[in-house]
Motif scaffolding. Structure first.
Motif, short mmCIF file in Angstrom:
data_model
loop_
_atom_site.label_atom_id
_atom_site.label_comp_id
_atom_site.label_asym_id
_atom_site.label_seq_id
_atom_site.Cartn_x
_atom_site.Cartn_y
_atom_site.Cartn_z
N VAL A 62 23.13 17.17 60.76
CA VAL A 62 24.06 18.30 60.72
C VAL A 62 24.09 19.02 62.07
CG1 VAL A 62 24.53 20.52 59.65
CG2 VAL A 62 23.85 18.62 58.26
N ILE A 100 34.52 22.64 61.16
CA ILE A 100 34.35 21.26 60.71
C ILE A 100 33.53 21.20 59.44
CG2 ILE A 100 34.55 20.22 62.98
CD1 ILE A 100 31.51 20.00 62.94
N TYR A 155 19.84 19.34 45.47
CA TYR A 155 18.39 19.27 45.60
C TYR A 155 17.70 20.29 44.70
CZ TYR A 155 18.22 15.86 49.27
OH TYR A 155 18.30 14.69 49.96
N LEU A 170 35.90 17.90 55.80
CA LEU A 170 34.95 16.89 55.34
C LEU A 170 35.61 15.91 54.39
CD1 LEU A 170 31.67 18.84 54.70
CD2 LEU A 170 32.18 17.23 56.48
N LEU A 219 28.24 21.95 52.94
CA LEU A 219 27.02 21.15 52.83
C LEU A 219 25.86 22.00 52.32
CD1 LEU A 219 26.64 18.28 53.32
CD2 LEU A 219 25.75 18.77 55.55
N GLN A 268 28.19 15.00 59.14
CA GLN A 268 28.04 15.71 57.87
C GLN A 268 28.41 14.83 56.70
OE1 GLN A 268 29.61 19.61 57.78
NE2 GLN A 268 28.95 20.09 59.84
N VAL A 269 29.34 13.88 56.91
CA VAL A 269 29.66 12.95 55.83
C VAL A 269 28.47 12.03 55.55
CG1 VAL A 269 31.17 11.06 55.19
CG2 VAL A 269 32.12 13.09 56.19
N PHE A 270 27.77 11.65 56.63
CA PHE A 270 26.60 10.80 56.42
C PHE A 270 25.52 11.52 55.64
CE2 PHE A 270 28.06 7.45 59.11
CZ PHE A 270 27.38 6.37 58.61
N VAL A 271 25.44 12.85 55.80
CA VAL A 271 24.47 13.60 55.01
C VAL A 271 24.75 13.45 53.52
CG1 VAL A 271 23.61 15.89 54.54
CG2 VAL A 271 23.96 15.17 56.86
N PHE A 272 26.03 13.38 53.16
CA PHE A 272 26.36 13.16 51.75
C PHE A 272 25.81 11.82 51.28
CE2 PHE A 272 29.86 16.18 52.59
CZ PHE A 272 29.51 17.09 51.62
N PHE A 273 25.96 10.80 52.13
CA PHE A 273 25.47 9.48 51.71
C PHE A 273 23.95 9.48 51.59
CE2 PHE A 273 29.58 8.06 53.65
CZ PHE A 273 30.16 7.79 52.44
N VAL A 274 23.28 10.21 52.50
CA VAL A 274 21.82 10.30 52.38
C VAL A 274 21.45 11.00 51.08
CG1 VAL A 274 19.76 11.28 53.40
CG2 VAL A 274 21.45 10.21 54.84
N MET A 275 22.20 12.03 50.70
CA MET A 275 21.92 12.71 49.45
C MET A 275 22.12 11.78 48.26
SD MET A 275 23.59 16.44 49.79
CE MET A 275 22.95 17.67 50.90
N THR A 334 37.74 13.38 56.29
CA THR A 334 36.93 12.32 56.90
C THR A 334 36.37 11.38 55.85
OG1 THR A 334 36.30 13.99 58.48
CG2 THR A 334 35.12 11.92 58.57
N LEU A 387 24.44 26.59 60.96
CA LEU A 387 25.17 25.57 61.71
C LEU A 387 26.62 25.48 61.28
CD1 LEU A 387 22.47 22.81 61.73
CD2 LEU A 387 23.52 23.74 63.73
N TYR A 413 35.59 6.92 55.68
CA TYR A 413 34.41 6.47 54.95
C TYR A 413 34.76 6.15 53.51
CZ TYR A 413 31.89 8.05 59.02
OH TYR A 413 31.44 8.21 60.30
N ASP A 440 31.84 16.82 65.42
CA ASP A 440 32.28 15.63 64.72
C ASP A 440 31.91 15.76 63.25
OD1 ASP A 440 33.10 13.18 64.01
OD2 ASP A 440 31.55 12.07 65.10
N THR A 441 32.86 15.45 62.37
CA THR A 441 32.54 15.57 60.95
C THR A 441 31.76 14.37 60.42
OG1 THR A 441 34.75 14.72 60.59
CG2 THR A 441 34.41 17.05 60.20
N GLY A 442 31.70 13.27 61.18
CA GLY A 442 31.04 12.07 60.68
C GLY A 442 29.59 12.30 60.29
N SER A 456 26.09 16.91 64.44
CA SER A 456 27.52 16.93 64.12
C SER A 456 28.14 18.26 64.54
CB SER A 456 27.70 16.69 62.63
OG SER A 456 28.18 17.82 61.97
#
Lengths: 167, 106
Positions: free
Chosen positions: B53, A126, A62, A132, A54, B65-72, A135, A49, A140, B61-63, B56
């Motif tokens: 992911v 992206i 993990y 990243l 990431l 993938q940033v949320f994936v960081f917060f989930v981690m 953003t 993807l 955030y 949109d990068t948002g 996104s």
């Protein structure tokens, strides 16, 4: 079939089979190893993807940190053999039926939707670190700071919980 | 950068995430070892991450993938505290079987 579709199917096959083995294997150590295989397959999906950063973070966090923690706890508790007592069949059947019904209903929910092929990428990089980071530190910023407090409290909580009580 | 993703419908990613999530649910209901239940929760979080992911990427949109960081982050915090609780349970009951904790039911 395109090459990317073959790669997708292969990675999905590996992920689902190892996830099933994680659930069905009685030995907790084997379960951890199957979960690591699943995580690597998911990291492959991230690469597919175009989320390169990431994928690397996923493997580091993990497979590197969380799974080591799991293995460490399993070794400390000396669980590396089958200690799970035999369970009655009715809860197992109920669990399988419940999970199967959830799978069925979620699949039926998506099934009617029209197939959207991916539009050509609007912005193909992206997943790279600079986008990243921009953003993360612009939009955030507050959740980022709050997550640091969450980490701190988790660390304090873990230390406090695992401390031996002094009588 | 050459696109490698074109040709995979987003439905495939949704179905894969559903399958992984349901396997996680099955594990939580099926197993009695608390450590394996934690691992199944990790699996469910990862199914959601994969879906975020994918979306996104599809929406550009990068948002997501940033949320994936917060989930981690949440997953790491959850595992550290959860395994500490598990160590305490083991120290008190000499077992990680969640059925020994059925006093919590009432």
């Amino acid at each position: 079939m395109l090459l990317s579709q073959y790669i997708f199917l292969f990675l999905s096959f590996v992920a689902i089979i190892s996830a099933l083995m994680l659930v069905l294997d009685k030995n907790p150590v084997h379960s951890v190893l199957y979960l690591i295989i699943t995580f690597f397959a998911i990291a492959g999906h991230y690469l597919l993807l175009n989320a390169q950063f990431l994928a690397v973070v996923h493997i580091i966090v993990y497979a590197g940190a969380i799974m080591v923690l799991f293995l460490y706890v399993i070794m400390m508790l000396n669980l590396n053999k089958d200690i799970e007592p035999h369970k009655k069949n009715i809860p197992k059947v109920a669990a399988a039926v419940a999970a199967g019904l959830l799978l069925l209903s979620l699949t039926a929910l998506v099934n009617g939707a029209e197939v959207n092929m991916l539009p050509a990428a609007r912005n193909s990089n992206i997943g790279l670190m600079d986008n990243l980071g921009k953003t993360l530190f612009k939009e955030y910023m507050l959740p980022f700071e709050i997550s640091s407090i969450l980490f701190l409290s988790a660390m304090v909580g873990a230390v406090f919980l695992s401390k031996k009580e002094i009588h | 950068m050459k696109e490698v993703i074109i040709g995979i419908p987003i439905q495939w990613y949704i179905f894969l995430s559903i399958a992984l999530f349901c396997i996680g649910v099955l594990g939580v209901l099926f197993r009695r070892n608390a450590i394996v239940i934690f691992m199944c929760i990790e699996l469910m979080l990862n199914a959601v991450n994969l879906l975020m992911v994918a979306f996104s990427r599809y929406l550009g949109d990068t948002g997501g993938q940033v949320f994936v960081f917060f989930v981690m982050v949440v997953a790491a915090a959850e595992v550290s505290v959860g395994l500490a609780i598990l160590m305490m349970i083991y120290r008190n009951t000499k077992s990680t079987d969640i059925d020994t904790l059925n006093r919590l039911k009432w």
